[in-house]
Design a protein around this motif. Structure first.
Motif, PDB file in Angstrom:
ATOM      1  N   TRP A   1       0.849  -1.135  -0.022  1.00 12.18           N
ATOM      2  CA  TRP A   1       0.113  -0.032  -0.116  1.00 12.18           C
ATOM      3  C   TRP A   1       0.816   1.333  -0.047  1.00 12.18           C
ATOM      4  O   TRP A   1       0.564   2.215  -0.693  1.00 12.18           O
ATOM      5  CB  TRP A   1      -0.924  -0.028   1.259  1.00 12.18           C
TER       6      TRP A   1
ATOM      7  N   LEU B   1      -3.000   8.953   2.969  1.00 12.79           N
ATOM      8  CA  LEU B   1      -2.852   7.647   3.391  1.00 12.79           C
ATOM      9  C   LEU B   1      -1.562   7.043   3.409  1.00 12.79           C
ATOM     10  O   LEU B   1      -1.415   5.677   3.524  1.00 12.79           O
ATOM     11  CB  LEU B   1      -3.908   6.654   2.511  1.00 12.79           C
TER      12      LEU B   1
ATOM     13  N   VAL C   1      -2.384  -3.733  -0.780  1.00 13.09           N
ATOM     14  CA  VAL C   1      -3.454  -3.294  -1.693  1.00 13.09           C
ATOM     15  C   VAL C   1      -4.857  -3.851  -1.552  1.00 13.09           C
ATOM     16  O   VAL C   1      -5.796  -3.460  -1.328  1.00 13.09           O
ATOM     17  CB  VAL C   1      -3.036  -2.900  -3.119  1.00 13.09           C
TER      18      VAL C   1
ATOM     19  N   SER D   1      -6.781  -3.354   1.384  1.00 20.28           N
ATOM     20  CA  SER D   1      -7.191  -1.899   1.894  1.00 20.28           C
ATOM     21  C   SER D   1      -8.781  -1.802   1.890  1.00 20.28           C
ATOM     22  O   SER D   1      -9.413  -1.086   2.488  1.00 20.28           O
ATOM     23  CB  SER D   1      -6.633  -0.922   1.066  1.00 20.28           C
TER      24      SER D   1
ATOM     25  N   ASN E   1     -11.786  -0.514   4.715  1.00 23.38           N
ATOM     26  CA  ASN E   1     -11.847   0.870   4.283  1.00 23.38           C
ATOM     27  C   ASN E   1     -10.970   1.833   4.872  1.00 23.38           C
ATOM     28  O   ASN E   1     -11.062   2.664   5.618  1.00 23.38           O
ATOM     29  CB  ASN E   1     -13.309   1.360   4.466  1.00 23.38           C
ATOM     30  N   ILE E   2      -9.408   1.526   4.696  1.00 26.27           N
ATOM     31  CA  ILE E   2      -8.533   2.175   5.537  1.00 26.27           C
ATOM     32  C   ILE E   2      -8.676   3.901   5.338  1.00 26.27           C
ATOM     33  O   ILE E   2      -9.146   4.187   4.327  1.00 26.27           O
ATOM     34  CB  ILE E   2      -6.949   1.611   5.104  1.00 26.27           C
TER      35      ILE E   2
ATOM     36  N   LEU F   1     -10.216   5.356   1.910  1.00 27.95           N
ATOM     37  CA  LEU F   1     -10.140   4.675   0.601  1.00 27.95           C
ATOM     38  C   LEU F   1     -11.500   4.832  -0.179  1.00 27.95           C
ATOM     39  O   LEU F   1     -11.264   5.074  -1.273  1.00 27.95           O
ATOM     40  CB  LEU F   1      -9.905   3.156   0.794  1.00 27.95           C
TER      41      LEU F   1
END
Ligand SMILES: Cc1cc2nc3c(=O)[nH]c(=O)nc-3n(C[C@H](O)[C@H](O)[C@H](O)COP(=O)(O)OP(=O)(O)OC[C@H]3O[C@@H](n4cnc5c(N)ncnc54)[C@H](O)[C@@H]3O)c2cc1C
Length: 412
Positions: A110, A128, A135, A138, A142-143, A150
């Protein structure tokens, strides 16, 4: 080669290797017992094949990216762990002027993706920076950090659902992304094969302005660090650097020299409660109004003190029913408020650096929300600390803190 001299397949070699591998070697918390079978997918086709094989075996299976958001118990996992190491970032012009589309394979790192977008002048992920992991993970929660999530850049994912033969596209809407949650976190089983993003391409703007600006700064602490106002736009690279510096100060970037980063990041989510519950907290408790979401569980303090457990249970049910009635009542849905889990923990008497006597797990010395492995801790020691924090906060405020990481084989 095997002992008989015949060549060993990759999978057989990995199974052999797995006998010696523990989750402690695969996760950022560095705890967790043995992996019964470990396989690694390096291409999307291999990923699909390995999921099908695991399903056909009838044994349990799970996927693992960077291991930065899981707590696995000391008994490990008696099934197949599919580690995702697929690579590839495909960049295409977006449908609208000034946008760009990226299809990113699940195994990409990520933070490296964020650096890639910042270098090319694509805005939307810069705040972020520094979030560990892959990825593919992520969308799972919902980072989010420093005013970006995201969800603001996600178009959809390629998803291989349990029991399905081929990956299919799921839109961001179908994922029901919320605060640190999605349908994937809520139990939809399957694998994110790739992630589709739409970002702002600053190329044309750059020709006029001379620099690539990020999206408007939406987090007060970040604005302060940058010396700008909320809503200002700042060069992408400066935003990324400021975020990385802020995160490092909290032990929130992985750093082999910083024991405070031997964690799963924030261990608890910020609880979301009905406004009338938030009103019972001291005036200095941080709070933010949020869009209606499922409220977290609240145990009114009077009930905690009730003599009969049955009375307490019945009163609690009545309270929850009231909340649900309001929630199903459309217009009169009670306002919901997000509270600071870090504030609740500190005010319940647990401070930075706290550890239970004799335990090798402790609260980070920089941030009360991070549970850390101070060196050689067991998963059970981390779990004991987590339960202690939950009990203290519930006893003090009647609010139940929920773990943010995926928990496997551990009672919380
Ligand atoms: C120091 C530190 C700081 C952090 N800061 C933040 C932060 O600011 N904001 C934030 O949101 N998070 C943060 N996190 C948590 C974590 O980095 C993110 O949740 C990240 O997205 C997890 O990625 P991973 O690849 O390590 O997932 P893993 O830990 O490997 O997996 C997490 C969960 O996702 C599932 N999963 C993984 N890959 C896939 C896939 N391809 N398809 C389906 N399911 C999958 C796993 O089965 C597991 O249930 C932090 C963690 C650490 C250690």
């Amino acid at each position: 080669m095997t002992e008989s001299g015949t060549p060993e397949t990759t999978h057989a070699a990995e199974e052999r290797e797995a006998r010696a591998i523990r989750f402690a070697d695969l996760t950022t918390l560095r705890v967790g017992g043995p992996v019964a079978r470990l396989v690694t997918a390096t291409t999307p086709d291999e990923l699909v094949e390995l999921v099908h094989e695991a399903e056909a075996s009838g044994e349990p299976w799970m996927v693992l990216g960077g291991g930065s958001n899981v707590l696995v118990g000391d008994d490990g996992f008696d099934g197949t762990v599919i580690r995702i190491a697929t690579r590839g970032i495909d960049v295409r012009p977006g449908d609208e002027d000034g946008t760009v589309h990226l299809r990113v394979q699940a195994g990409e790192n990520w933070d490296e993706l964020v650096a890639f977008t910042v270098e090319r002048g694509f805005a939307g992920l810069e705040a972020l920076a520094g979030i560990p992991g892959s990825v593919g993970a992520s969308p799972v929660q919902n980072i989010g950090a420093y005013g970006q999530e995201l969800s603001s850049a996600l178009l959809g994912i390629e998803f291989l659902g349990e029991g399905e033969s081929e990956p299919r596209v799921m839109s961001a809407d179908e994922l029901e992304l919320g605060y640190r949650t999605s349908v994937l976190k809520q139990g939809l089983r399957g694998v994110v094969v790739s992630v589709d993003l739409v970002l702002h391409d600053t190329t044309a703007e750059r020709e006029v302005l001379g620099e690539a600006l990020g999206t408007p700064v939406a987090y007060a602490q970040l604005a302060n660090a940058l010396g700008v106002q909320l809503g200002d736009r700042v060069p992408l690279a400066r935003v990324r650097e400021a975020v990385l510096a802020l995160r490092a100060g909290k032990g929130m970037v992985l750093d082999p020299d910083d024991v405070d980063s031997v964690s799963a990041g924030s261990f608890f989510t910020n609880p979301i409660v009905p406004e009338r519950v938030a009103r019972t907290l001291p005036g200095d408790a941080p709070r933010w109004y949020v869009e209606p979401e499922e409220p977290d569980e609240v145990t009114p303090l009077a009930e905690l003190a009730a003599e009969s457990p049955l009375d307490a249970f019945l009163a609690h049910q009545a309270e929850l029913e009231q909340v649900e009635e309001h929630a199903s009542d459309g217009a009169s849905t009670p306002p919901l408020v997000k509270l600071s889990a870090a504030w609740l923990i500190e005010r319940s008497g647990i401070h930075r650096g706290f550890a239970l006597p004799g335990s090798r797990a402790g609260i980070s010395t920089k941030h009360t929300l991070a549970l850390t492995n101070r060196g050689g801790a067991s998963a059970e020691e981390v779990a004991q600390l987590a339960r202690f924090v939950q009990q203290r906060v519930q006893a003090e405020f009647g609010i139940v803190l929920h773990p943010e990481p995926t928990v496997v084989g551990v009672e919380l």
